[in-house]
Structures are given as C-alpha cells and as structure tokens.
Design a protein around this motif. Structure first.
Motif, PDB file in Angstrom:
ATOM      1  N   SER A   1    -114.156  19.496  17.189  1.00  0.00           N
ATOM      2  CA  SER A   1    -115.112  19.681  16.105  1.00  0.00           C
ATOM      3  C   SER A   1    -116.444  19.064  16.524  1.00  0.00           C
ATOM      4  CB  SER A   1    -114.588  18.979  14.852  1.00  0.00           C
ATOM      5  OG  SER A   1    -115.603  18.792  13.914  1.00  0.00           O
ATOM      6  N   PRO A   2    -117.567  19.623  16.075  1.00  0.00           N
ATOM      7  CA  PRO A   2    -118.864  18.981  16.361  1.00  0.00           C
ATOM      8  C   PRO A   2    -118.924  17.551  15.815  1.00  0.00           C
ATOM      9  CG  PRO A   2    -119.195  21.185  15.481  1.00  0.00           C
ATOM     10  CD  PRO A   2    -117.728  20.890  15.381  1.00  0.00           C
ATOM     11  N   LEU A   3    -118.102  17.256  14.818  1.00  0.00           N
ATOM     12  CA  LEU A   3    -118.086  15.897  14.278  1.00  0.00           C
ATOM     13  C   LEU A   3    -117.531  14.889  15.280  1.00  0.00           C
ATOM     14  CD1 LEU A   3    -116.905  16.615  10.634  1.00  0.00           C
ATOM     15  CD2 LEU A   3    -119.214  16.091  11.429  1.00  0.00           C
ATOM     16  N   HIS A   4    -116.697  15.350  16.222  1.00  0.00           N
ATOM     17  CA  HIS A   4    -116.182  14.442  17.253  1.00  0.00           C
ATOM     18  C   HIS A   4    -117.323  13.805  18.033  1.00  0.00           C
ATOM     19  CE1 HIS A   4    -112.140  16.472  17.085  1.00  0.00           C
ATOM     20  NE2 HIS A   4    -111.811  15.204  17.153  1.00  0.00           N
ATOM     21  N   ARG A   5    -118.293  14.635  18.414  1.00  0.00           N
ATOM     22  CA  ARG A   5    -119.424  14.136  19.202  1.00  0.00           C
ATOM     23  C   ARG A   5    -120.219  13.102  18.405  1.00  0.00           C
ATOM     24  NH1 ARG A   5    -121.669  18.571  22.163  1.00  0.00           N
ATOM     25  NH2 ARG A   5    -121.320  19.571  20.186  1.00  0.00           N
ATOM     26  N   GLU A   6    -120.449  13.406  17.127  1.00  0.00           N
ATOM     27  CA  GLU A   6    -121.187  12.472  16.279  1.00  0.00           C
ATOM     28  C   GLU A   6    -120.416  11.175  16.075  1.00  0.00           C
ATOM     29  OE1 GLU A   6    -122.687  14.174  12.669  1.00  0.00           O
ATOM     30  OE2 GLU A   6    -123.070  16.085  13.671  1.00  0.00           O
ATOM     31  N   LEU A   7    -119.116  11.284  15.857  1.00  0.00           N
ATOM     32  CA  LEU A   7    -118.287  10.101  15.690  1.00  0.00           C
ATOM     33  C   LEU A   7    -118.285   9.246  16.953  1.00  0.00           C
ATOM     34  CD1 LEU A   7    -116.351   8.468  13.928  1.00  0.00           C
ATOM     35  CD2 LEU A   7    -114.496   9.922  14.763  1.00  0.00           C
ATOM     36  N   ALA A   8    -118.178   9.902  18.106  1.00  0.00           N
ATOM     37  CA  ALA A   8    -118.208   9.171  19.373  1.00  0.00           C
ATOM     38  C   ALA A   8    -119.545   8.464  19.562  1.00  0.00           C
ATOM     39  CB  ALA A   8    -117.930  10.118  20.541  1.00  0.00           C
ATOM     40  N   ALA A   9    -120.635   9.128  19.188  1.00  0.00           N
ATOM     41  CA  ALA A   9    -121.953   8.508  19.316  1.00  0.00           C
ATOM     42  C   ALA A   9    -122.074   7.287  18.408  1.00  0.00           C
ATOM     43  CB  ALA A   9    -123.047   9.524  18.993  1.00  0.00           C
ATOM     44  N   VAL A  10    -121.572   7.385  17.189  1.00  0.00           N
ATOM     45  CA  VAL A  10    -121.606   6.241  16.271  1.00  0.00           C
ATOM     46  C   VAL A  10    -120.769   5.096  16.831  1.00  0.00           C
ATOM     47  CG1 VAL A  10    -120.883   5.440  13.989  1.00  0.00           C
ATOM     48  CG2 VAL A  10    -122.143   7.581  14.216  1.00  0.00           C
ATOM     49  N   ARG A  11    -119.587   5.415  17.359  1.00  0.00           N
ATOM     50  CA  ARG A  11    -118.741   4.359  17.938  1.00  0.00           C
ATOM     51  C   ARG A  11    -119.438   3.662  19.098  1.00  0.00           C
ATOM     52  NH1 ARG A  11    -112.970   7.480  18.015  1.00  0.00           N
ATOM     53  NH2 ARG A  11    -112.446   7.117  15.844  1.00  0.00           N
TER      54      ARG A  11
ATOM     55  N   LEU B   1    -122.101  -1.116  21.071  1.00  0.00           N
ATOM     56  CA  LEU B   1    -123.244  -1.711  21.756  1.00  0.00           C
ATOM     57  C   LEU B   1    -124.162  -2.454  20.802  1.00  0.00           C
ATOM     58  CD1 LEU B   1    -124.167   1.260  24.118  1.00  0.00           C
ATOM     59  CD2 LEU B   1    -122.971  -0.851  24.726  1.00  0.00           C
ATOM     60  N   ARG B   2    -123.852  -2.353  19.500  1.00  0.00           N
ATOM     61  CA  ARG B   2    -124.623  -2.979  18.447  1.00  0.00           C
ATOM     62  C   ARG B   2    -126.072  -2.475  18.419  1.00  0.00           C
ATOM     63  NH1 ARG B   2    -120.760  -6.037  16.729  1.00  0.00           N
ATOM     64  NH2 ARG B   2    -119.635  -7.523  17.956  1.00  0.00           N
ATOM     65  N   LEU B   3    -126.235  -1.173  18.661  1.00  0.00           N
ATOM     66  CA  LEU B   3    -127.552  -0.556  18.593  1.00  0.00           C
ATOM     67  C   LEU B   3    -127.786  -0.074  17.168  1.00  0.00           C
ATOM     68  CD1 LEU B   3    -127.481   1.608  21.834  1.00  0.00           C
ATOM     69  CD2 LEU B   3    -128.643  -0.565  21.492  1.00  0.00           C
ATOM     70  N   PRO B   4    -129.039   0.005  16.723  1.00  0.00           N
ATOM     71  CA  PRO B   4    -129.299   0.529  15.384  1.00  0.00           C
ATOM     72  C   PRO B   4    -128.912   2.008  15.319  1.00  0.00           C
ATOM     73  CG  PRO B   4    -131.349   0.089  16.552  1.00  0.00           C
ATOM     74  CD  PRO B   4    -130.241  -0.445  17.403  1.00  0.00           C
ATOM     75  N   LEU B   5    -128.415   2.439  14.163  1.00  0.00           N
ATOM     76  CA  LEU B   5    -127.986   3.813  13.999  1.00  0.00           C
ATOM     77  C   LEU B   5    -129.160   4.778  13.907  1.00  0.00           C
ATOM     78  CD1 LEU B   5    -125.002   3.367  11.549  1.00  0.00           C
ATOM     79  CD2 LEU B   5    -124.925   3.795  13.996  1.00  0.00           C
ATOM     80  N   ASN B   6    -130.278   4.333  13.365  1.00  0.00           N
ATOM     81  CA  ASN B   6    -131.469   5.178  13.315  1.00  0.00           C
ATOM     82  C   ASN B   6    -132.701   4.285  13.273  1.00  0.00           C
ATOM     83  OD1 ASN B   6    -131.998   4.383  10.595  1.00  0.00           O
ATOM     84  ND2 ASN B   6    -130.541   5.904   9.862  1.00  0.00           N
ATOM     85  N   ALA B   7    -133.874   4.907  13.351  1.00  0.00           N
ATOM     86  CA  ALA B   7    -135.119   4.133  13.423  1.00  0.00           C
ATOM     87  C   ALA B   7    -135.371   3.326  12.152  1.00  0.00           C
ATOM     88  CB  ALA B   7    -136.293   5.068  13.686  1.00  0.00           C
ATOM     89  N   GLY B   8    -134.878   3.804  11.016  1.00  0.00           N
ATOM     90  CA  GLY B   8    -135.067   3.092   9.754  1.00  0.00           C
ATOM     91  C   GLY B   8    -134.388   1.733   9.734  1.00  0.00           C
ATOM     92  N   GLU B   9    -133.369   1.553  10.565  1.00  0.00           N
ATOM     93  CA  GLU B   9    -132.667   0.275  10.600  1.00  0.00           C
ATOM     94  C   GLU B   9    -133.428  -0.770  11.400  1.00  0.00           C
ATOM     95  OE1 GLU B   9    -128.578   0.515  11.679  1.00  0.00           O
ATOM     96  OE2 GLU B   9    -128.287   2.363  10.546  1.00  0.00           O
ATOM     97  N   LEU B  10    -134.443  -0.326  12.163  1.00  0.00           N
ATOM     98  CA  LEU B  10    -135.240  -1.287  12.927  1.00  0.00           C
ATOM     99  C   LEU B  10    -136.104  -2.136  11.991  1.00  0.00           C
ATOM    100  CD1 LEU B  10    -136.322   0.952  15.908  1.00  0.00           C
ATOM    101  CD2 LEU B  10    -134.635  -0.881  15.930  1.00  0.00           C
ATOM    102  N   THR B  11    -136.468  -1.556  10.873  1.00  0.00           N
ATOM    103  CA  THR B  11    -137.254  -2.275   9.881  1.00  0.00           C
ATOM    104  C   THR B  11    -136.361  -2.575   8.700  1.00  0.00           C
ATOM    105  OG1 THR B  11    -137.977  -0.259   8.810  1.00  0.00           O
ATOM    106  CG2 THR B  11    -139.350  -1.060  10.622  1.00  0.00           C
ATOM    107  N   ASP B  12    -136.915  -3.148   7.682  1.00  0.00           N
ATOM    108  CA  ASP B  12    -136.103  -3.475   6.514  1.00  0.00           C
ATOM    109  C   ASP B  12    -135.974  -2.281   5.568  1.00  0.00           C
ATOM    110  OD1 ASP B  12    -138.636  -3.342   5.559  1.00  0.00           O
ATOM    111  OD2 ASP B  12    -138.631  -5.332   4.624  1.00  0.00           O
ATOM    112  N   GLY B  13    -136.365  -1.069   6.021  1.00  0.00           N
ATOM    113  CA  GLY B  13    -136.253   0.131   5.205  1.00  0.00           C
ATOM    114  C   GLY B  13    -137.539   0.518   4.530  1.00  0.00           C
ATOM    115  N   ARG B  14    -138.526  -0.395   4.524  1.00  0.00           N
ATOM    116  CA  ARG B  14    -139.832  -0.087   3.914  1.00  0.00           C
ATOM    117  C   ARG B  14    -140.794   0.342   5.015  1.00  0.00           C
ATOM    118  NH1 ARG B  14    -140.426  -5.686   1.769  1.00  0.00           N
ATOM    119  NH2 ARG B  14    -138.224  -6.004   1.547  1.00  0.00           N
ATOM    120  N   SER B  15    -141.406   1.470   4.834  1.00  0.00           N
ATOM    121  CA  SER B  15    -142.331   1.952   5.862  1.00  0.00           C
ATOM    122  C   SER B  15    -143.729   1.518   5.612  1.00  0.00           C
ATOM    123  CB  SER B  15    -142.301   3.477   5.913  1.00  0.00           C
ATOM    124  OG  SER B  15    -141.025   3.879   6.287  1.00  0.00           O
TER     125      SER B  15
END
Length: 178
Positions: free
Chosen positions: A149-159, A164-178
C-alpha cells in the motif's frame, strides 16, 4: 462438496501489513468468485537443540502449533474484526516454510494463491528468502501478488523520522505560530 469448497482462494497470513492487505484482497476475490477463503499461517519450531533430530527431548510441537494458530487468529481479528470475511473461511496453521506451505496448500486446479509482495531492501533479500518469489516460481495455480500500500512508504518514513528524532514537518520546527 459445494462449489465454494471446490474453488478456493488461499492467502498467506503472517500478521504483517502486507499479509493483511493480501487477506483483504483474498476475501474480495473469494467473494467475487463464489469461492471459499483459506487463511494459511506457516510456522516452524525454533531452531536449536530441542528440535535437532538427535535430541533426546521431543520438541513441544503441540505448543508451537497452538502459538501459530493464535497468531493466525489474531491476524484475522485485526483484518476483519468480529465481522469475518463474508465468505466461507478455513484457517490452517501449517508446519513448513512459508513459501512451501502455501504452494502445498494451493494445489488444486481452481485455486488462487494470494500473497503480499512488499518491496524489500537489499539486506532483506540477502538474508531472507522471498515468499512471493518462491510462490511465483513453484505454484501450480495462478498467483496474485498484492503490492504494498502507498501507506507503507509513509509509515516507514514516519518511523525513520521518529527513530532519528527528526521533526515530522516544518511546522514542528517552530512552536506552530508563523
């Protein structure tokens, strides 16, 4: 023997996401064909002194078989919940390597063998034989290899990100306020 018992859709079930996808596809194929569904879980006793032919102690085969059957039932519960597949279901825990077990069970002319065919990395291919390749090479009936399933690739990327304790997206680099 009824028509549904003669025509079977045999599915290899290990409990992995790929095998659960194959189980759903197998149930859909069984429903479409008016066939019965055979869920096969292959198992082998752990390698070691107790299972060696020259061992004085007999391996607890009945316990291993029951553990395999429990794992298979848990996978079916995960896949279908309490509803079941909606077609006649037979559950088999077979003592053999997965590929050989599936090819042995799917031995009738009207059978369809459904397996998960997840993409595997080089390390997995080098260390572990592919059940899908074995079945495609040795089965005497048609084989349906269900892709990941295409979800396998996404799940593997999240894992990977979490490990590696990397942020999941750019919004997590800040406190959510732009």
């Amino acid at each position: 023997m009824s028509e549904a018992e003669r025509r079977r859709v045999v599915v290899g079930v290990s409990g992995s996401l790929g095998s659960l996808a194959a189980l759903h596809r197998g149930a859909a194929e069984a429903h479409r064909r008016g066939a019965g569904l055979v869920a096969v879980g292959a198992w082998e006793p752990p390698r070691g002194a107790l299972t060696h032919p020259s061992s004085m102690l007999a391996p607890p085969v009945a316990e291993f078989r029951e553990l395999a059957a429990e794992r298979l039932r848990a996978a079916l519960d995960t896949a279908f919940g309490g509803a079941g597949p909606g077609v006649p279901l037979r559950v088999m825990a077979v003592w053999d390597r997965p590929g050989r077990a599936l090819v042995r069970v799917a031995d009738r002319a009207g059978d369809l063998l459904v397996i998960g065919a997840g993409r595997r990395g080089r390390v997995h291919r080098a260390l572990l034989p592919s059940v899908a390749r074995y079945c495609l090479a040795h089965a005497s009936c048609p084989v349906l290899a269900v892709p990941r399933s295409p979800l396998h690739r996404e799940l593997a990327a999240v894992r990977r990100r979490v490990s590696l304790r990397l942020p999941l997206n750019a919004g997590e680099l800040t406190d959510g306020r732009s």
